[in-house]
Design a protein around this motif. Structure first.
Motif, mmCIF file in Angstrom:
data_model
loop_
_atom_site.group_PDB
_atom_site.id
_atom_site.type_symbol
_atom_site.label_atom_id
_atom_site.label_comp_id
_atom_site.label_asym_id
_atom_site.label_seq_id
_atom_site.Cartn_x
_atom_site.Cartn_y
_atom_site.Cartn_z
ATOM 1 N N GLY B 244 30.678 37.592 46.755
ATOM 2 C CA GLY B 244 29.969 38.703 47.367
ATOM 3 C C GLY B 244 30.511 39.094 48.728
ATOM 4 N N MET B 246 32.914 41.115 51.353
ATOM 5 C CA MET B 246 33.585 42.422 51.347
ATOM 6 C C MET B 246 34.474 42.555 52.565
ATOM 7 N N ILE B 253 32.543 43.268 56.801
ATOM 8 C CA ILE B 253 31.610 44.398 56.876
ATOM 9 C C ILE B 253 30.753 44.327 58.125
ATOM 10 N N LEU B 254 30.495 43.119 58.652
ATOM 11 C CA LEU B 254 29.680 43.014 59.856
ATOM 12 C C LEU B 254 30.382 43.647 61.046
ATOM 13 N N LEU B 266 26.499 50.174 51.149
ATOM 14 C CA LEU B 266 27.496 49.394 50.415
ATOM 15 C C LEU B 266 26.841 48.497 49.391
#
Lengths: 271, 349
Positions: B244, B246, B253-254, B266
């Motif tokens: 999971g 990305m 993503i952070l 997303l």
């Protein structure tokens, strides 16, 4: 470590452990507060070139007093300190008096801090007590400051009494205690927000000063840590939303927070 | 009082506005000859072979020689065959003695009525054929023609075909007649005639091909998808057997999307298919702003996930709006207004 991964929390864990064990804890909650946004700067009476910060020093002395009361009665001063023309502290008086003097006379609060640090250093070297120095945001001690003198010339950290004394504590010349620090980007001045490595945040000067130095990286939550945190929230009934209790909710929280403790906390707050 | 000095404008008689100009046959022929000559000259100029110079080549050459920035394509210079430029016109319907050629000329709408007569004749033919078949006890064939794929002529098309104006009533009567003709079982013999009046409707739903899964060197299945939103273009590669995570443009993503709203966008495709922690994704995105990039990546992920999922779920995704490109773009600012819609402050004086 990066922002919001739990560095301050780990420091608090260490402090709690040591205080349970009976050490004397010297905790500075955020060193960045000492180098930014100071309202008052006095010229130090002890040393002409340095600048004092009465407000921050008195605040810290208050905290120190409330946290380490019983030690203050036990530890005795080694030397005689002159406060002004009339006041002085004799040898052998408990350290609590020095602290109270600093609180009462706000002008000499920073000098009081300096004295406290020196005394504690000498005493722990002798071995009578164990000292833990815990500084959060230690990169503030070697960076730049936002403070200016009255003639608008910038102040470097060495010219502040508090910072100067603290740096002496961080050097490697005393034994009988431990120094635990965290580097924090959030309060730091003039550093880019993506910097989280020690070298970038401390600068060359700071890195050399903290020479024998064990770096510990605090990463985001591992899957196990995440599950334990999630279980804790569930147990404490913090997560009220029905969806939060399902497996899907858990997966969603993990994805959205990116396993970052701060983000998880902010997400779980309104739930 | 006498008018002595006048302008020519006053002296010209008040002539009523005539209809569209009538082109004579000779004129049209001359235009065609000129067009062909011009075509050969143009081919010579461009260095191509004059014999095999098609209309497409002419268009390209004209666009090259006379570049125009006008938005309306029909306002730009063009060189087409005269039959396309000059509309078809009726030749004079009567001879030198004044006697009309067509027997229905005095009805006013001669071609319309002649068409109706023809169609009715065909109808009678079909009925006779039907009777014959019944008499011979042969089964009546009824082949279903593809009604969904064809449509009748529109009124404008019919007017162009007949070269005269029709009214709505006439048009509807004609269509009813042709429909009746087609509905009869034995109308196969008149198939050709009916096809003159029907057009193919292009198939609207182009069947979207779902790409099969490709496999990595390690044997992990993956698939790619592209998405766009409002000037942002994104490509996503979704790997199977993941945790999971990305990555966007090399960052997590952070870091790339500090706002929760973007991360929720997303999350949406995965959450919809209940596959939140199962796929790893690597994306690249450029252009647009923060929200547009998030929307573009969402579309790209949804498209990539189609290969992992059954057709029914693809249909669900489509209905949920995960696979549609968001058509909203920044509206143009108009002159005389401050923004696209905002007008200037209105002052009474």
């Amino acid at each position: 470590g990066e922002r919001g991964t739990g560095k301050t929390m780990t420091l608090c864990h260490v402090i709690h452990f040591c205080s349970r064990q009976g050490w004397l804890v010297l905790h500075i909650p955020d060193a960045h507060l000492w180098v930014k946004n100071c309202r008052e700067l006095l010229q130090s009476s002890y040393n002409k070139e340095r600048l004092d910060q009465p407000l921050q020093a008195s605040a810290w002395l208050k905290n120190f007093k409330s946290s380490n009361e019983r030690f203050l009665r036990e530890i005795k001063t080694q030397k005689r300190y002159l406060w002004g023309k009339r006041e002085s502290t004799e040898e052998g008086r408990p350290l609590g008096e020095v602290v109270e003097q600093g609180l009462a006379r706000v002008r000499s609060a920073s000098d009081a801090v300096g004295i406290v640090l020196k005394e504690l250093r000498q005493q722990s070297q002798r071995g009578s007590l164990r000292l833990l120095v815990a500084v959060d945001g230690v990169n503030a001690l070697w960076g730049r400051t936002t403070l200016r003198r009255e003639d608008k010339s910038p102040v470097s950290p060495e010219e502040l009494t508090l910072v100067y004394n603290l740096r002496k504590m961080m050097r490697n010349d005393w034994s009988g205690g431990a120094v635990v620090t965290t580097l924090s980007q959030t309060g730091s001045l003039f550093k880019p927000s993506s910097a989280y490595l020690p070298q970038e945040l401390l600068g060359k000067e700071g890195f050399d000063a903290l020479d024998p130095f064990v770096p510990i990286l605090v990463p985001n939550y591992s899957p196990r840590e995440f599950e334990s945190c999630y279980g804790y929230y569930l147990e404490r009934k913090w997560l009220q939303h029905e969806n939060a209790r399902t497996e899907d909710g858990k997966a969603e929280l993990q994805f959205l927070s990116g396993s970052n403790p701060r983000q998880l906390d902010r997400l779980a707050g309104p739930l | 009082l006498r008018l002595i000095h006048t302008t020519t404008a006053v002296q010209r008689k008040n002539v009523g506005a005539s209809g569209p100009e009538k082109y004579t046959e000779a004129f049209i022929k001359k235009q065609i000859e000129e067009f062909n000559l011009g075509k050969r000259h143009l081919a010579n100029m461009m260095g191509e072979d004059p014999e095999t110079f098609t209309q497409e080549d002419i268009d390209k050459a004209i666009a090259y020689l006379f570049p125009s920035g006008l938005f309306d394509k029909q306002a730009r210079p063009m060189m087409k065959h005269p039959t396309e430029i000059f509309p078809e016109q009726r030749k004079i319907q009567w001879g030198e003695d004044g006697r009309p050629f067509h027997f229905l000329f005095y009805t006013g709408k001669q071609s319309y009525y002649s068409l109706m007569h023809e169609t009715y004749e065909k109808l009678l033919n079909v009925q006779k054929y039907q009777d014959q078949l019944i008499a011979q006890d042969l089964p009546l064939q009824k082949e279903k023609r593809n009604l969904a794929g064809s449509r009748w002529l529109t009124k404008i098309e019919l007017e162009e075909m007949l070269l005269e104006k029709l009214s709505d009533d006439d048009y509807s009567r004609f269509i009813q007649l042709v429909q009746k003709l087609m509905a009869l079982p034995g109308s196969d013999i008149e198939e050709k005639y009916i096809q003159k009046f029907s057009r193919e409707v292009p198939v609207q739903m182009q069947k979207v091909v779902i790409e099969p899964l490709q496999h990595d060197e390690r044997g992990v299945a993956f698939s790619t998808g592209e998405g766009r939103r409002k000037t942002a273009r994104a490509t996503a590669v979704v790997y199977d057997n993941g945790t999971g995570k990305m990555t966007v443009n090399g960052k997590g993503i952070l870091h790339y999307f500090p706002v929760l709203q973007d991360r929720e966008q997303l999350l949406f495709p995965f959450q919809f298919l209940d596959r939140v922690g199962k796929h790893d994704t690597v994306c690249t995105v450029s252009g647009g702003g923060r929200s547009a990039q998030a929307g573009a990546i969402r579309l790209a992920c949804a498209k990539a996930l189609r290969s992992f999922v059954t057709e029914k779920e693809v249909e669900f995704m489509r209905q949920a709006g995960l696979l549609t490109v968001d058509p909203r773009v920044k509206e143009r600012k108009k002159p005389g207004q401050e923004g696209a819609r905002r007008k200037f402050t209105w002052k009474k004086r």
